[in-house]
Design an enzyme around this catalytic site. Structure first.
Site, PDB file in Angstrom:
ATOM      1  N   HIS A 132       0.836  -1.203   0.000  1.00  0.00           N
ATOM      2  CA  HIS A 132       0.000   0.000   0.000  1.00  0.00           C
ATOM      3  C   HIS A 132       0.878   1.263   0.000  1.00  0.00           C
ATOM      4  O   HIS A 132       0.682   2.172  -0.815  1.00  0.00           O
ATOM      5  CB  HIS A 132      -0.927   0.003   1.215  1.00  0.00           C
ATOM      6  CG  HIS A 132      -1.597   1.325   1.433  1.00  0.00           C
ATOM      7  ND1 HIS A 132      -2.726   1.709   0.744  1.00  0.00           N
ATOM      8  CD2 HIS A 132      -1.263   2.377   2.225  1.00  0.00           C
ATOM      9  CE1 HIS A 132      -3.069   2.931   1.113  1.00  0.00           C
ATOM     10  NE2 HIS A 132      -2.195   3.364   2.010  1.00  0.00           N
ATOM     11  N   HIS A 137       1.390   5.105  -2.582  1.00  0.00           N
ATOM     12  CA  HIS A 137       1.709   6.499  -2.240  1.00  0.00           C
ATOM     13  C   HIS A 137       2.946   7.061  -2.930  1.00  0.00           C
ATOM     14  O   HIS A 137       2.994   8.241  -3.242  1.00  0.00           O
ATOM     15  CB  HIS A 137       1.959   6.620  -0.730  1.00  0.00           C
ATOM     16  CG  HIS A 137       0.707   6.606   0.097  1.00  0.00           C
ATOM     17  ND1 HIS A 137      -0.174   7.650   0.127  1.00  0.00           N
ATOM     18  CD2 HIS A 137       0.192   5.660   0.922  1.00  0.00           C
ATOM     19  CE1 HIS A 137      -1.183   7.368   0.950  1.00  0.00           C
ATOM     20  NE2 HIS A 137      -0.989   6.155   1.442  1.00  0.00           N
ATOM     21  N   GLU A 180      -5.736   9.387  -0.086  1.00  0.00           N
ATOM     22  CA  GLU A 180      -6.093   7.959  -0.056  1.00  0.00           C
ATOM     23  C   GLU A 180      -7.140   7.579  -1.108  1.00  0.00           C
ATOM     24  O   GLU A 180      -7.035   6.527  -1.729  1.00  0.00           O
ATOM     25  CB  GLU A 180      -6.617   7.559   1.327  1.00  0.00           C
ATOM     26  CG  GLU A 180      -5.589   7.628   2.450  1.00  0.00           C
ATOM     27  CD  GLU A 180      -4.499   6.567   2.349  1.00  0.00           C
ATOM     28  OE1 GLU A 180      -4.540   5.706   1.452  1.00  0.00           O
ATOM     29  OE2 GLU A 180      -3.566   6.624   3.178  1.00  0.00           O
ATOM     30  N   SER A 199      -3.879   0.729  -4.599  1.00  0.00           N
ATOM     31  CA  SER A 199      -3.337  -0.518  -4.056  1.00  0.00           C
ATOM     32  C   SER A 199      -4.423  -1.582  -3.872  1.00  0.00           C
ATOM     33  O   SER A 199      -4.174  -2.625  -3.297  1.00  0.00           O
ATOM     34  CB  SER A 199      -2.616  -0.247  -2.725  1.00  0.00           C
ATOM     35  OG  SER A 199      -3.472   0.395  -1.803  1.00  0.00           O
TER      36      SER A 199
HETATM   37 FE   LIG Z   1      -2.174   5.218   2.955  1.00  0.00          FE
END
Ligand SMILES: [Fe+2]
Length: 293
Positions: A132, A137, A180, A199
């Site tokens: 993730h 990110h 997010e 993700s």
């Molecule tokens: Fe995150």
């Protein structure tokens, strides 16, 4: 999998807690299974994301030379990141306390969980893991505007935590609905840039193609007032016009907004309001009707 622990004296005595300090990425200790999990997730998302992820994110994955064959080394990625936007990855055990996390961002350091999920967790894991953090990110940290937005967010988070928990909650909602779970409008249609989406195979498809969720134009105060889901797909996704507009909209001092929002009730995650710029009004199919976060 072993995680390094430190001990802390608390009101419950001397207890072990996950360390919040920076840890070295144990790159040579990743097992074959760890690398296979990375490879399986990488390959799966590489098939799903073209045409769904924004161009800036797709190009950045290439520039970072991430591939399915092995878990990337933070030190290799850092060489590219430092040169491009002066960001740096640091290894951590997992979720950090909000203020510590924001302090790192304010210093252009992005905390990445060093461990990766188990094979039986390919579809879902409750807490952020290496896949993730790294896959979701890190690529956009190569984008100069988004990189500055992340630093500004961190500085804003430190300030909000001094103001109080309600201010920090307002700001956390901004992070949630942008970093997010954000969508961006492009000339080719809506695309995603949010790491929670990028993700996740299921949410990558759901956020753009399902009729269930709302897709609503980004408005700072609207977002800071809106609750969210932590255990299901989002009921609402907010759409930014560009990274530049996101950065510009969030740049002013947010203190007056925190004061204003303190006295009003938050919106439910699935609400659609009269002034919303609605791209798509969700059917609400499959929504959980228990409380939002
Ligand atoms: Fe995150």
């Amino acid at each position: 999998m072993l995680r390094s622990l430190e001990h802390q004296r608390t009101d419950r005595g001397y207890v072990p807690v996950y360390t919040t300090s920076v840890v070295e990425q144990p790159w040579s200790k990743y097992s074959r299974v760890d690398n296979d999990v990375w490879g399986a997730l990488f390959q799966r998302q590489r098939e799903v994301l073209p045409g769904r992820a924004c161009r800036e994110w797709l190009e950045s994955v290439e520039r970072l030379a991430m591939g399915p064959y092995a878990i990337p080394r933070f030190s290799d990625l850092n060489k590219v990141l430092r040169r491009a936007t002066d960001w740096e990855l640091i290894g951590v055990e997992g979720l950090l306390p909000e203020r510590a996390f924001c302090e790192h961002l304010a210093n252009r350091k992005f905390p990445v969980t060093w461990w990766i999920r188990k094979p039986e967790q390919l579809d879902y894991i409750a807490e952020p893991d290496l896949f993730h953090d790294l896959f979701g990110h890190v690529p956009l940290l190569l984008n100069p505007v988004f990189a500055d937005y992340m630093q500004a967010y961190g500085a804003g988070g430190v300030k909000a935590s001094d103001i109080g928990p309600e201010a920090l909650m307002n700001l956390t909602r901004l992070y949630w609905y942008t970093v997010e779970f954000g969508l961006i409008r492009t000339s080719e249609g809506l695309r995603t840039y949010g790491a929670g989406i990028l993700s996740s195979k299921g949410e990558s498809i759901h956020c753009l193609e399902s009729a269930a969720p709302n897709r609503i134009g980004f408005d700072l105060q609207r977002v800071m007032r809106t609750r969210y889901r932590i255990d299901t797909y989002q009921k609402t996704y907010f759409v930014i016009d560009s990274f530049e507009s996101l950065f510009t909209d969030t740049r002013p001092d947010l203190t007056p907004i925190y004061a204003k929002l303190r006295d009003v009730l938050p919106h439910a995650a699935g609400d659609v309001l009269p002034n919303d710029r609605v791209y798509h009004r969700g059917t609400g199919e499959g929504w959980a009707h228990d409380a939002d976060t």
